[in-house]
Design an enzyme around this catalytic site. Sequence first.
Site, PDB file in Angstrom:
ATOM      1  N   GLU A  37       0.841  -1.246   0.167  1.00 26.97           N
ATOM      2  CA  GLU A  37      -0.044   0.133  -0.005  1.00 26.97           C
ATOM      3  C   GLU A  37       1.015   1.302   0.019  1.00 26.97           C
ATOM      4  O   GLU A  37       0.761   2.257  -0.648  1.00 26.97           O
ATOM      5  CB  GLU A  37      -0.904   0.057   1.411  1.00 26.97           C
ATOM      6  CG  GLU A  37      -1.995  -1.138   1.283  1.00 26.97           C
ATOM      7  CD  GLU A  37      -2.917  -1.078  -0.208  1.00 26.97           C
ATOM      8  OE1 GLU A  37      -3.074   0.112  -0.757  1.00 26.97           O
ATOM      9  OE2 GLU A  37      -3.560  -2.005  -0.602  1.00 26.97           O
ATOM     10  N   TYR A 120      -6.687   6.142   4.212  1.00 25.35           N
ATOM     11  CA  TYR A 120      -6.571   5.294   2.977  1.00 25.35           C
ATOM     12  C   TYR A 120      -5.908   3.788   3.326  1.00 25.35           C
ATOM     13  O   TYR A 120      -6.362   2.762   3.267  1.00 25.35           O
ATOM     14  CB  TYR A 120      -6.211   5.731   1.714  1.00 25.35           C
ATOM     15  CG  TYR A 120      -6.306   4.561   0.683  1.00 25.35           C
ATOM     16  CD1 TYR A 120      -7.378   4.870  -0.272  1.00 25.35           C
ATOM     17  CD2 TYR A 120      -5.216   3.848   0.196  1.00 25.35           C
ATOM     18  CE1 TYR A 120      -7.516   3.950  -1.164  1.00 25.35           C
ATOM     19  CE2 TYR A 120      -5.474   2.941  -0.574  1.00 25.35           C
ATOM     20  CZ  TYR A 120      -6.521   2.968  -1.384  1.00 25.35           C
ATOM     21  OH  TYR A 120      -6.697   1.932  -2.423  1.00 25.35           O
ATOM     22  N   ASP A 138     -10.677   6.750  -2.434  1.00 23.55           N
ATOM     23  CA  ASP A 138      -9.376   7.671  -3.210  1.00 23.55           C
ATOM     24  C   ASP A 138     -10.065   8.275  -4.254  1.00 23.55           C
ATOM     25  O   ASP A 138     -11.430   8.352  -4.572  1.00 23.55           O
ATOM     26  CB  ASP A 138      -8.195   6.665  -3.538  1.00 23.55           C
ATOM     27  CG  ASP A 138      -8.669   5.694  -4.766  1.00 23.55           C
ATOM     28  OD1 ASP A 138      -9.662   5.651  -5.266  1.00 23.55           O
ATOM     29  OD2 ASP A 138      -7.806   5.074  -5.219  1.00 23.55           O
TER      30      ASP A 138
END
Length: 231
Positions: A37, A120, A138
């Site tokens: 990520e 996120y 996002d």
Amino acid sequence: MTKEKLFATKLCLHYKNYRRNFPWRKTKNPFYILISEIMLQKTDARKVSEVFPHFIAKYSSPHALSIARLSILRKDIFLLGIHDRANRLKKISKILIAKFNGHVPKEKDKLLTLKGVGDYITNAVLCFAFNKDVPIVDANVIRVFERFFSLKSKKLRPRTDKLIWQFAGDLVPKGNGKEYNRAILDFAALICTAINPSCLRCHLSKKCDYFATSLIISSTKASGSKKLSIT
Ligand code: SF4
């Protein structure tokens, strides 16, 4: 069925038709998922696909990453750009060792203490590593919401809008968050793209506000001709 429920159900139903295969989707290791990520932030997933397998083979634990030389780390992820990322990865691995016994924490507040880890990445790790039914939001996910639901944020940076996060959270099907989140990411990347969305092969088009508006505009423009197309 509500429009929200239909949205999530159809996304998951048709996910198998457009799903993407990425190496980080084949692991359940929270550390690897956290690394993926961080690599994916503002970065083309295809580049991350090239770098990620070698990287986790070389730095398979927070300890291995924490003792790596920064100059070597920078070379290892050079292809990804954003060169401060090597520093962040190293710092995060040190925090994991110092504060969390070398493990990626399962708690949102603890994940948020890691350098450069925001809402996120936190939710992506909670969802993809720990199977929590939490939303991820996002710019691409917001674009899909804007089109399908005519959802508009009043914030300058919609990604920070608590109402959007709340809306996204309500959509996540209980017990199926991982598949749903991957489905919406892939749908945004491959079908409901920023430019020229593939509305004519989209399974959500019948209920999509953007599609309905596009048909009306095209129909008006084409007055006289019966042909309808997406603008
Ligand atoms: S119909 Fe078009 S705009 Fe609407 S969700 Fe599908 S691809 Fe996106």
